[in-house]
Each structure stands twice: as C-alpha cells, then as structure tokens.
Scaffold this motif. Structure first.
Motif, mmCIF file in Angstrom:
data_model
loop_
_atom_site.group_PDB
_atom_site.id
_atom_site.type_symbol
_atom_site.label_atom_id
_atom_site.label_comp_id
_atom_site.label_asym_id
_atom_site.label_seq_id
_atom_site.Cartn_x
_atom_site.Cartn_y
_atom_site.Cartn_z
ATOM 1 N N LEU A 49 0.824 -1.210 0.000
ATOM 2 C CA LEU A 49 0.000 0.000 0.000
ATOM 3 C C LEU A 49 0.857 1.259 0.000
ATOM 4 O O LEU A 49 0.538 2.236 -0.691
ATOM 5 C CB LEU A 49 -0.943 -0.002 1.204
ATOM 6 N N LEU A 50 1.946 1.250 0.774
ATOM 7 C CA LEU A 50 2.838 2.414 0.785
ATOM 8 C C LEU A 50 3.466 2.664 -0.585
ATOM 9 O O LEU A 50 3.561 3.803 -1.034
ATOM 10 C CB LEU A 50 3.932 2.231 1.830
ATOM 11 N N VAL A 51 3.895 1.602 -1.245
ATOM 12 C CA VAL A 51 4.504 1.752 -2.573
ATOM 13 C C VAL A 51 3.475 2.265 -3.569
ATOM 14 O O VAL A 51 3.771 3.147 -4.392
ATOM 15 C CB VAL A 51 5.122 0.408 -3.034
ATOM 16 N N LEU A 52 2.247 1.743 -3.496
ATOM 17 C CA LEU A 52 1.202 2.235 -4.399
ATOM 18 C C LEU A 52 0.889 3.700 -4.149
ATOM 19 O O LEU A 52 0.718 4.481 -5.089
ATOM 20 C CB LEU A 52 -0.067 1.391 -4.244
ATOM 21 N N LEU A 53 0.813 4.086 -2.871
ATOM 22 C CA LEU A 53 0.561 5.491 -2.545
ATOM 23 C C LEU A 53 1.701 6.393 -3.005
ATOM 24 O O LEU A 53 1.475 7.502 -3.483
ATOM 25 C CB LEU A 53 0.343 5.655 -1.039
ATOM 26 N N LYS A 54 2.916 5.911 -2.862
ATOM 27 C CA LYS A 54 4.068 6.718 -3.263
ATOM 28 C C LYS A 54 4.141 6.871 -4.784
ATOM 29 O O LYS A 54 4.456 7.938 -5.298
ATOM 30 C CB LYS A 54 5.349 6.071 -2.737
ATOM 31 N N LYS A 55 3.822 5.806 -5.504
ATOM 32 C CA LYS A 55 3.969 5.826 -6.956
ATOM 33 C C LYS A 55 2.816 6.536 -7.662
ATOM 34 O O LYS A 55 3.029 7.312 -8.599
ATOM 35 C CB LYS A 55 4.095 4.397 -7.478
ATOM 36 N N PHE A 56 1.585 6.282 -7.212
ATOM 37 C CA PHE A 56 0.424 6.785 -7.937
ATOM 38 C C PHE A 56 -0.268 7.979 -7.269
ATOM 39 O O PHE A 56 -1.252 8.489 -7.802
ATOM 40 C CB PHE A 56 -0.594 5.658 -8.143
ATOM 41 N N ILE A 59 -3.883 9.581 -2.636
ATOM 42 C CA ILE A 59 -4.547 10.466 -1.683
ATOM 43 C C ILE A 59 -4.147 11.909 -2.013
ATOM 44 O O ILE A 59 -2.982 12.281 -1.917
ATOM 45 C CB ILE A 59 -4.163 10.112 -0.228
ATOM 46 N N PHE A 60 -5.153 12.685 -2.383
ATOM 47 C CA PHE A 60 -4.905 14.076 -2.752
ATOM 48 C C PHE A 60 -5.270 15.001 -1.596
ATOM 49 O O PHE A 60 -6.149 14.692 -0.793
ATOM 50 C CB PHE A 60 -5.721 14.452 -4.001
ATOM 51 N N LEU A 61 -4.613 16.143 -1.542
ATOM 52 C CA LEU A 61 -4.875 17.143 -0.514
ATOM 53 C C LEU A 61 -5.495 18.383 -1.136
ATOM 54 O O LEU A 61 -5.324 18.650 -2.333
ATOM 55 C CB LEU A 61 -3.561 17.521 0.194
ATOM 56 N N ASN A 62 -6.202 19.142 -0.335
ATOM 57 C CA ASN A 62 -6.813 20.382 -0.792
ATOM 58 C C ASN A 62 -5.711 21.423 -1.026
ATOM 59 O O ASN A 62 -4.951 21.750 -0.122
ATOM 60 C CB ASN A 62 -7.801 20.864 0.261
ATOM 61 N N PHE A 67 0.161 23.172 0.981
ATOM 62 C CA PHE A 67 1.054 23.648 -0.067
ATOM 63 C C PHE A 67 1.448 22.548 -1.054
ATOM 64 O O PHE A 67 2.174 22.807 -2.000
ATOM 65 C CB PHE A 67 2.324 24.243 0.543
ATOM 66 N N ILE A 68 0.979 21.333 -0.818
ATOM 67 C CA ILE A 68 1.296 20.217 -1.711
ATOM 68 C C ILE A 68 0.006 19.584 -2.209
ATOM 69 O O ILE A 68 -1.037 19.703 -1.591
ATOM 70 C CB ILE A 68 2.184 19.170 -1.003
ATOM 71 N N ASP A 69 0.084 18.887 -3.326
ATOM 72 C CA ASP A 69 -1.101 18.308 -3.948
ATOM 73 C C ASP A 69 -1.449 16.924 -3.409
ATOM 74 O O ASP A 69 -2.596 16.511 -3.449
ATOM 75 C CB ASP A 69 -0.904 18.207 -5.462
ATOM 76 N N PHE A 70 -0.461 16.195 -2.948
ATOM 77 C CA PHE A 70 -0.691 14.811 -2.527
ATOM 78 C C PHE A 70 0.065 14.551 -1.221
ATOM 79 O O PHE A 70 0.917 15.317 -0.808
ATOM 80 C CB PHE A 70 -0.231 13.832 -3.613
ATOM 81 N N VAL A 71 -0.261 13.427 -0.598
ATOM 82 C CA VAL A 71 0.392 13.047 0.652
ATOM 83 C C VAL A 71 1.759 12.448 0.332
ATOM 84 O O VAL A 71 1.855 11.458 -0.402
ATOM 85 C CB VAL A 71 -0.466 12.012 1.425
ATOM 86 N N PRO A 72 2.822 13.037 0.849
ATOM 87 C CA PRO A 72 4.151 12.480 0.586
ATOM 88 C C PRO A 72 4.376 11.219 1.415
ATOM 89 O O PRO A 72 3.990 11.142 2.575
ATOM 90 C CB PRO A 72 5.099 13.599 1.009
ATOM 91 N N ILE A 73 4.981 10.229 0.815
ATOM 92 C CA ILE A 73 5.255 8.950 1.475
ATOM 93 C C ILE A 73 6.759 8.735 1.500
ATOM 94 O O ILE A 73 7.440 8.854 0.483
ATOM 95 C CB ILE A 73 4.590 7.776 0.727
ATOM 96 N N TYR A 74 7.270 8.415 2.685
ATOM 97 C CA TYR A 74 8.688 8.091 2.852
ATOM 98 C C TYR A 74 8.783 6.695 3.456
ATOM 99 O O TYR A 74 8.289 6.450 4.548
ATOM 100 C CB TYR A 74 9.365 9.122 3.752
ATOM 101 N N ILE A 75 9.389 5.771 2.749
ATOM 102 C CA ILE A 75 9.527 4.391 3.213
ATOM 103 C C ILE A 75 10.956 4.180 3.699
ATOM 104 O O ILE A 75 11.902 4.304 2.926
ATOM 105 C CB ILE A 75 9.197 3.387 2.084
#
Length: 115
Positions: A49-56, A59-62, A67-75
């Motif tokens: 799930l983390l890899v999918l969130l990071k790649k695609f 989850i979008f932010l308002n 100040f960013i469009d999507f949730v940043p993921i750090y694995i």
C-alpha cells in the motif's frame, strides 16, 4: 488464552516428566508459528500500500489548505525492521512471564482428576 486452552496438555507433559522450561519452549515455538506468518502478511500488505501510494499519489490534498497536492510517502526499511523487532520482543515478554508462573502452578494430579 493459549495456556488456558492447553491445561490438559501441560498436565500430560508434566506427568510424562517434562520440565517447565521444555513446556515453555513448546509454547514459545507455537507463538513463533503464529507470529511470523502474521508479520509477513501484514508487512507485505502495508508495504504494498505504501509503494502504491508513493507511486500513484492516490490520496490528494486540498490545494487551498496545504502547499502540496498529494500526501508524501517516505519508506524507511530500518524503521520497519525496528517496529517488527519491537513487536516480536513485546509479544515474547507478554507471554514469557505469565507462562512461567502459570506452568509452575499446574499440578498434573489435579489436571488428571478433572478428566
């Protein structure tokens, strides 16, 4: 719960001459058989799930509030390993001390009498 379900088994093992340490090792091996596959399945689902969130960027932010469009993921693999080792340690500690005291208190004669 594992110990309470296996009172008869503990009594039989003690009747056959098994020491408390041997019975404890049996239960610890049984816990390993339950814990390791669960960790593998949980880690594989979570990391996938983390890899999918990071790649695609699923989850979008308002844009107005953030100040960013999507949730940043750090694995970080080190963090995952530390969490898993901590979980294994906590599981062993939580079963080790109650098991030691519980196994010592079981009398083989009382277990056989109730059967």
């Amino acid at each position: 719960m594992l110990l309470l379900e296996r009172i008869k088994t503990i009594g039989i093992l003690k009747t056959l001459g098994a020491k408390n340490q041997v019975i404890l090792k049996i239960f610890l091996l049984y816990i390993i058989q339950i814990l390791i596959p669960s960790l593998i399945i949980g880690n594989s689902i979570g990391i996938t799930l983390l890899v999918l969130l990071k790649k695609f960027h699923l989850i979008f932010l308002n844009k107005i509030q953030y100040f960013i469009d999507f949730v940043p993921i750090y694995i970080n693999i080190q963090h995952i390993i530390i969490i898993n080792l901590s979980l294994i340690f906590i599981c062993f500690i939580t079963i080790l001390f109650p098991a030691l005291f519980f196994i010592k208190k079981i009398s083989p004669i009382k277990v056989i009498e109730f059967e």
